[in-house]
Write a protein that holds these residues in place. Structure first.
Motif, PDB file in Angstrom:
ATOM      1  N   SER A 155      71.458  36.230  -0.589  1.00  0.00           N
ATOM      2  CA  SER A 155      70.422  37.050  -1.223  1.00  0.00           C
ATOM      3  C   SER A 155      69.283  36.143  -1.677  1.00  0.00           C
ATOM      4  N   PRO A 156      68.346  35.827  -0.795  1.00  0.00           N
ATOM      5  CA  PRO A 156      67.338  34.799  -1.090  1.00  0.00           C
ATOM      6  C   PRO A 156      66.341  35.166  -2.180  1.00  0.00           C
ATOM      7  N   GLU A 157      66.146  36.463  -2.471  1.00  0.00           N
ATOM      8  CA  GLU A 157      65.160  36.852  -3.478  1.00  0.00           C
ATOM      9  C   GLU A 157      65.747  36.992  -4.875  1.00  0.00           C
ATOM     10  N   SER A 158      67.047  36.882  -4.997  1.00  0.00           N
ATOM     11  CA  SER A 158      67.715  37.104  -6.276  1.00  0.00           C
ATOM     12  C   SER A 158      68.044  35.793  -6.971  1.00  0.00           C
ATOM     13  N   GLN A 159      68.107  35.840  -8.306  1.00  0.00           N
ATOM     14  CA  GLN A 159      68.607  34.693  -9.054  1.00  0.00           C
ATOM     15  C   GLN A 159      70.054  34.425  -8.674  1.00  0.00           C
ATOM     16  N   LEU A 160      70.799  35.493  -8.352  1.00  0.00           N
ATOM     17  CA  LEU A 160      72.144  35.352  -7.796  1.00  0.00           C
ATOM     18  C   LEU A 160      71.985  35.195  -6.292  1.00  0.00           C
ATOM     19  N   ALA A 161      71.926  33.950  -5.847  1.00  0.00           N
ATOM     20  CA  ALA A 161      71.592  33.677  -4.453  1.00  0.00           C
ATOM     21  C   ALA A 161      72.686  34.094  -3.481  1.00  0.00           C
ATOM     22  N   ALA A 162      73.927  34.132  -3.958  1.00  0.00           N
ATOM     23  CA  ALA A 162      75.030  34.536  -3.083  1.00  0.00           C
ATOM     24  C   ALA A 162      76.161  35.098  -3.927  1.00  0.00           C
ATOM     25  N   ARG A 163      76.863  36.072  -3.334  1.00  0.00           N
ATOM     26  CA  ARG A 163      78.055  36.654  -3.945  1.00  0.00           C
ATOM     27  C   ARG A 163      79.211  36.495  -2.975  1.00  0.00           C
ATOM     28  N   ILE A 164      80.319  35.988  -3.505  1.00  0.00           N
ATOM     29  CA  ILE A 164      81.451  35.649  -2.644  1.00  0.00           C
ATOM     30  C   ILE A 164      82.158  36.900  -2.144  1.00  0.00           C
ATOM     31  N   TRP A 165      82.406  36.924  -0.837  1.00  0.00           N
ATOM     32  CA  TRP A 165      83.269  37.946  -0.247  1.00  0.00           C
ATOM     33  C   TRP A 165      84.720  37.487  -0.238  1.00  0.00           C
ATOM     34  N   SER A 166      84.946  36.245   0.212  1.00  0.00           N
ATOM     35  CA  SER A 166      86.324  35.792   0.393  1.00  0.00           C
ATOM     36  C   SER A 166      86.401  34.273   0.276  1.00  0.00           C
ATOM     37  N   PHE A 167      87.499  33.805  -0.309  1.00  0.00           N
ATOM     38  CA  PHE A 167      87.782  32.374  -0.376  1.00  0.00           C
ATOM     39  C   PHE A 167      88.724  31.929   0.739  1.00  0.00           C
ATOM     40  N   ASP A 168      89.147  32.845   1.574  1.00  0.00           N
ATOM     41  CA  ASP A 168      90.088  32.571   2.662  1.00  0.00           C
ATOM     42  C   ASP A 168      89.320  32.088   3.894  1.00  0.00           C
ATOM     43  N   PRO A 169      89.538  30.867   4.338  1.00  0.00           N
ATOM     44  CA  PRO A 169      88.786  30.365   5.499  1.00  0.00           C
ATOM     45  C   PRO A 169      89.088  31.117   6.785  1.00  0.00           C
ATOM     46  N   GLU A 170      90.193  31.849   6.828  1.00  0.00           N
ATOM     47  CA  GLU A 170      90.569  32.583   8.030  1.00  0.00           C
ATOM     48  C   GLU A 170      90.073  34.029   8.028  1.00  0.00           C
ATOM     49  N   GLU A 171      89.495  34.490   6.907  1.00  0.00           N
ATOM     50  CA  GLU A 171      89.121  35.905   6.794  1.00  0.00           C
ATOM     51  C   GLU A 171      87.694  36.131   7.290  1.00  0.00           C
ATOM     52  N   THR A 172      87.558  37.059   8.213  1.00  0.00           N
ATOM     53  CA  THR A 172      86.258  37.443   8.759  1.00  0.00           C
ATOM     54  C   THR A 172      85.708  38.622   7.969  1.00  0.00           C
ATOM     55  N   ILE A 173      84.403  38.604   7.722  1.00  0.00           N
ATOM     56  CA  ILE A 173      83.770  39.694   6.976  1.00  0.00           C
ATOM     57  C   ILE A 173      83.236  40.700   7.997  1.00  0.00           C
ATOM     58  N   ASP A 174      84.022  41.758   8.194  1.00  0.00           N
ATOM     59  CA  ASP A 174      83.692  42.755   9.207  1.00  0.00           C
ATOM     60  C   ASP A 174      84.184  44.119   8.735  1.00  0.00           C
ATOM     61  N   ALA A 175      84.157  45.098   9.617  1.00  0.00           N
ATOM     62  CA  ALA A 175      84.568  46.453   9.241  1.00  0.00           C
ATOM     63  C   ALA A 175      86.005  46.479   8.732  1.00  0.00           C
ATOM     64  N   ALA A 176      86.886  45.708   9.361  1.00  0.00           N
ATOM     65  CA  ALA A 176      88.287  45.682   8.937  1.00  0.00           C
ATOM     66  C   ALA A 176      88.433  45.107   7.536  1.00  0.00           C
ATOM     67  N   PHE A 177      87.598  44.118   7.205  1.00  0.00           N
ATOM     68  CA  PHE A 177      87.605  43.545   5.851  1.00  0.00           C
ATOM     69  C   PHE A 177      87.308  44.620   4.811  1.00  0.00           C
ATOM     70  N   PHE A 178      86.285  45.430   5.060  1.00  0.00           N
ATOM     71  CA  PHE A 178      85.923  46.463   4.086  1.00  0.00           C
ATOM     72  C   PHE A 178      86.973  47.568   4.036  1.00  0.00           C
ATOM     73  N   ARG A 179      87.607  47.863   5.136  1.00  0.00           N
ATOM     74  CA  ARG A 179      88.703  48.852   5.099  1.00  0.00           C
ATOM     75  C   ARG A 179      89.824  48.359   4.202  1.00  0.00           C
ATOM     76  N   ARG A 180      90.180  47.086   4.323  1.00  0.00           N
ATOM     77  CA  ARG A 180      91.270  46.535   3.499  1.00  0.00           C
ATOM     78  C   ARG A 180      90.916  46.570   2.018  1.00  0.00           C
ATOM     79  N   ARG A 181      89.716  46.136   1.686  1.00  0.00           N
ATOM     80  CA  ARG A 181      89.324  46.086   0.279  1.00  0.00           C
ATOM     81  C   ARG A 181      89.238  47.494  -0.318  1.00  0.00           C
TER      82      ARG A 181
END
Length: 392
Positions: free
Chosen positions: A53-79
C-alpha cells in the motif's frame, strides 16, 4: 520484494502484521497497490507475504508468515471458512440473528470487515490488499455462508488514506430489505444497512446491552448517544421504569422508535430526544433531573495521537455530566471506542470525573467488545472498546 531496514523485522518476528513506511528500506521490482509482495529483512531473508500500500502510512499488511502459502482464491476461502467456524463456536450462527463475521486483523484478514444480518452480508474493504482481491473475497463469502445478498459499505474516509475512493452498493445476490430486522438476546432490531453508521448496527456492544438488562429493572434510564436505541430497548425489555434516548440524528431516533414499537414497549415508558448530548445533559442538570442508570456510548473522540489530550477531556466531561445526573445507588455505564485510549487511562479519567462530580464510585464491572470482534494476540491495537460500570 519489500526489504526492511536493519532491526525493523522484530515486530514481524513476534507476528505483528503491520509494516509502517518508516521501516521500509526499498521495494525491489514493481508492485501495484494491493498486490502481494514478499517481505524480507535487510539480509534478504524471508519474513512474510504482504499487501503493498504505497500511499498509506501502513505500507504493508501481512497476509501470511508461511513461506509455502500462496495468496490466492483458495487462501481467502480458508481464512473466511475459519472465521465462519469461529462464530459457530461462539453460538452466533442463529439464522435470524447477526454478528461481526470477519474482523480484520482479528481474523487474519487485515482491512476486511464483514457483518452478517440474517441472510445478508455487509462488507467493507478498507485497505488496498482486500480491494485487490475483492472478487475472490465475495466469491468465498458466498461459498462459505450461502448469503442471499452481499452489500458493500466502503463509503468511509479511511479508504482515502489508502488512495481508494469511497464506494457502496450491491455486490452479489439480492438487495437487502430496508430495514433489515435481526434478533439479539430476544430483542428485535431494525437496521438500515445502506445509510446507518458503520454497517448499520453495533454488534460490538452485544454483551454490554446484556449487562444493562441485568441492572435496568425498575430504574429510570438515560441512554445518551443512543443511535437506534439498542441500550434503550435492552433496558425497557428488562423492566426499566422509563427510558430516555438522546441522539443528534433524527433518522437514528426514527429507527429507535421503530425498535421500541417492534418490541412492544408502550410509548409512555420511553422518550426520544433529538439534541446535542452535552447540551441536553447540562440542561437536565440545571433542571435537577435524576436517573438510576445512565449509558454514555459516545463516538470516537480520539482519532489520532494529536487528539489524545482533547479527547480525554471530552470523555471526562461527559462522564462528569453522567455522574451528576445519577440518583444515590445509581449506575453509570460509560464507554470509549478509541483504540488509543488504554483501559488504565480510561479508568483514571472516569475516576477524575467522579471527583469533579462530587461522588464516590465503586467499580462494578469492566466491559469490552464482544468476542465476534476478536483481538489477535500479536496485534493488541485490535482491542479498542473499553467500558466501565460504576455504582455511586
Amino acid at each position: 520484494m519489500l526489504v526492511l531496514l536493519p532491526g525493523r523485522e522484530k515486530s514481524l518476528l513476534r507476528r505483528h502484521v503491520w509494516i509502517f513506511s518508516g521501516a521500509v528500506a526499498a521495494l525491489e521490482g514493481e508492485a501495484a497497490p494491493g498486490e502481494t509482495v514478499v517481505v524480507t529483512d535487510s539480509k534478504r531473508r524471508f519474513l512474510a507475504r504482504a499487501a503493498w500500500s504505497p500511499e498509506s502510512q501502513l505500507a504493508a499488511r501481512i497476509w501470511s508468515f508461511d513461506p509455502e502459502e500462496t495468496i490466492d482464491a483458495a487462501f481467502f476461502r480458508r481464512r473466511i471458512e475459519n472465521a465462519v467456524e469461529y462464530r459457530k463456536f461462539l453460538g452466533l450462527d442463529a439464522p435470524e440473528g447477526g454478528c461481526r463475521l470477519i474482523h480484520s486483523e482479528g481474523d487474519a484478514l487485515p482491512g476486511l470487515i464483514v457483518d452478517r444480518y440474517g441472510e445478508y452480508l455487509v462488507v467493507q474493504f478498507l485497505s488496498t490488499g482486500v480491494e485487490h482481491f475483492r472478487a475472490e473475497i465475495v466469491a468465498a463469502l458466498q461459498a462459505a455462508t450461502g448469503a442471499k445478498g452481499i452489500y458493500e459499505r466502503s463509503d468511509v474516509g479511511v479508504r482515502a488514506k489508502e488512495g481508494l475512493p469511497e464506494r457502496s452498493g450491491l455486490l452479489a445476490g439480492a438487495e437487502p430489505p430496508n430495514p433489515l430486522v435481526i434478533t439479539e438476546n430476544g430483542a428485535k432490531f431494525a437496521v438500515d444497512v445502506r445509510h446507518g453508521q458503520k454497517s448499520g448496527f453495533y454488534f460490538d456492544q452485544r454483551d454490554s446491552r446484556r449487562a444493562v438488562r441485568e441492572f435496568a429493572a425498575g430504574r429510570r434510564v438515560l441512554n445518551a448517544f443512543s443511535y437506534t436505541g439498542g441500550f434503550g430497548v435492552a433496558a425497557a425489555l428488562a423492566g426499566a421504569e422509563h427510558v430516555v434516548n438522546i441522539d443528534s440524528s433524527a433518522p437514528a431516533l426514527k429507527l429507535a422508535r421503530h425498535n421500541m414499537e417492534m418490541n412492544r414497549i408502550p410509548p409512555e415508558r420511553y422518550e426520544n430526544r433529538e439534541a446535542d448530548v452535552f447540551g441536553e445533559l447540562r440542561r437536565f442538570a440545571e433542571e435537577g433531573r435524576k436517573f438510576d442508570l445512565v449509558v454514555l456510548d459516545p463516538p470516537k473522540f480520539i482519532e489520532s495521537q494529536r487528539a489524545l489530550t482533547r479527547g480525554c477531556r471530552a470523555y471526562q466531561d461527559i462522564a462528569r455530566l453522567g455522574f451528576g445526573l445519577l440518583a444515590p445507588g445509581g449506575l453509570l455505564f460509560n464507554f470509549s471506542c478509541s483504540g488509543l485510549m488504554t483501559p488504565e487511562l480510561f479508568q483514571k479519567i472516569t475516576a477524575d470525573a467522579a471527583v469533579e462530580a462530587g461522588v464516590r464510585g465503586r467499580l462494578v464491572r469492566h466491559l469490552e467488545q464482544a468476542p465476534d470482534h476478536p483481538t489477535a494476540l500479536a496485534v493488541p491495537e485490535g482491542f479498542y472498546l473499553k467500558g466501565l460500570v460504576t455504582r455511586i
